[in-house]
Design an enzyme around this catalytic site. Structure first.
Site, PDB file in Angstrom:
ATOM      1  N   TYR A  17      37.312  -6.081 -28.037  1.00  0.00           N
ATOM      2  CA  TYR A  17      36.244  -7.026 -27.728  1.00  0.00           C
ATOM      3  C   TYR A  17      35.480  -7.390 -28.993  1.00  0.00           C
ATOM      4  O   TYR A  17      35.520  -6.683 -29.990  1.00  0.00           O
ATOM      5  CB  TYR A  17      35.291  -6.420 -26.681  1.00  0.00           C
ATOM      6  CG  TYR A  17      35.996  -6.233 -25.358  1.00  0.00           C
ATOM      7  CD1 TYR A  17      36.110  -7.289 -24.471  1.00  0.00           C
ATOM      8  CD2 TYR A  17      36.584  -5.013 -25.023  1.00  0.00           C
ATOM      9  CE1 TYR A  17      36.784  -7.146 -23.271  1.00  0.00           C
ATOM     10  CE2 TYR A  17      37.262  -4.861 -23.824  1.00  0.00           C
ATOM     11  CZ  TYR A  17      37.358  -5.925 -22.950  1.00  0.00           C
ATOM     12  OH  TYR A  17      38.039  -5.778 -21.776  1.00  0.00           O
ATOM     13  N   CYS A  18      34.769  -8.501 -28.897  1.00  0.00           N
ATOM     14  CA  CYS A  18      33.979  -9.027 -29.992  1.00  0.00           C
ATOM     15  C   CYS A  18      33.125  -7.905 -30.599  1.00  0.00           C
ATOM     16  O   CYS A  18      32.531  -7.132 -29.848  1.00  0.00           O
ATOM     17  CB  CYS A  18      33.090 -10.143 -29.466  1.00  0.00           C
ATOM     18  SG  CYS A  18      32.156 -10.991 -30.740  1.00  0.00           S
ATOM     19  N   PRO A  19      33.119  -7.793 -31.902  1.00  0.00           N
ATOM     20  CA  PRO A  19      33.641  -8.696 -32.917  1.00  0.00           C
ATOM     21  C   PRO A  19      35.019  -8.295 -33.473  1.00  0.00           C
ATOM     22  O   PRO A  19      35.488  -8.897 -34.429  1.00  0.00           O
ATOM     23  CB  PRO A  19      32.592  -8.613 -34.027  1.00  0.00           C
ATOM     24  CG  PRO A  19      32.198  -7.164 -34.000  1.00  0.00           C
ATOM     25  CD  PRO A  19      32.217  -6.792 -32.511  1.00  0.00           C
ATOM     26  N   ASP A  44      40.239 -10.726 -24.796  1.00  0.00           N
ATOM     27  CA  ASP A  44      38.799 -10.980 -24.728  1.00  0.00           C
ATOM     28  C   ASP A  44      38.554 -12.482 -24.573  1.00  0.00           C
ATOM     29  O   ASP A  44      38.897 -13.255 -25.466  1.00  0.00           O
ATOM     30  CB  ASP A  44      38.120 -10.461 -25.989  1.00  0.00           C
ATOM     31  CG  ASP A  44      36.612 -10.640 -25.987  1.00  0.00           C
ATOM     32  OD1 ASP A  44      36.058 -11.155 -24.989  1.00  0.00           O
ATOM     33  OD2 ASP A  44      35.980 -10.266 -26.996  1.00  0.00           O
TER      34      ASP A  44
END
Length: 85
Positions: A17-19, A44
């Site tokens: 997931y981000c980042p 994601d």
């Protein structure tokens, strides 16, 4: 796909997931020559706006952006990014 548009490297960011997907893409592009292509696979949903914005901001070309279903009918995101100068 022509030889000039074949990915040089594949980046599997599934489950991240981000980042993390953007950071991994940035690191992969740093190691490549101008015009080389990275193929990215992600799960994601935020990559659907993060990767295009990253490309615009950093001067890379987003050659492909698509949503696909994996073997379990889960949505995945697929990108081809060409390194800019």
């Amino acid at each position: 796909m022509s030889e000039q548009s074949m990915p040089v490297t594949e980046l599997n960011t599934r489950g991240l997931y981000c980042p993390d997907p953007i950071m991994m893409l940035r690191q992969a592009l740093r190691k490549l020559q101008t015009g080389d292509i990275v193929e990215v696979f992600a799960t994601d949903p935020s990559t659907s706006w993060d990767i295009p914005r990253f490309c615009v901001h950093m001067g890379h070309e987003l050659m492909l952006q698509e949503e696909i279903l994996d073997e379990k009918s889960q949505k995945e995101y697929h990108y081809l990014v060409k390194k800019g100068s």
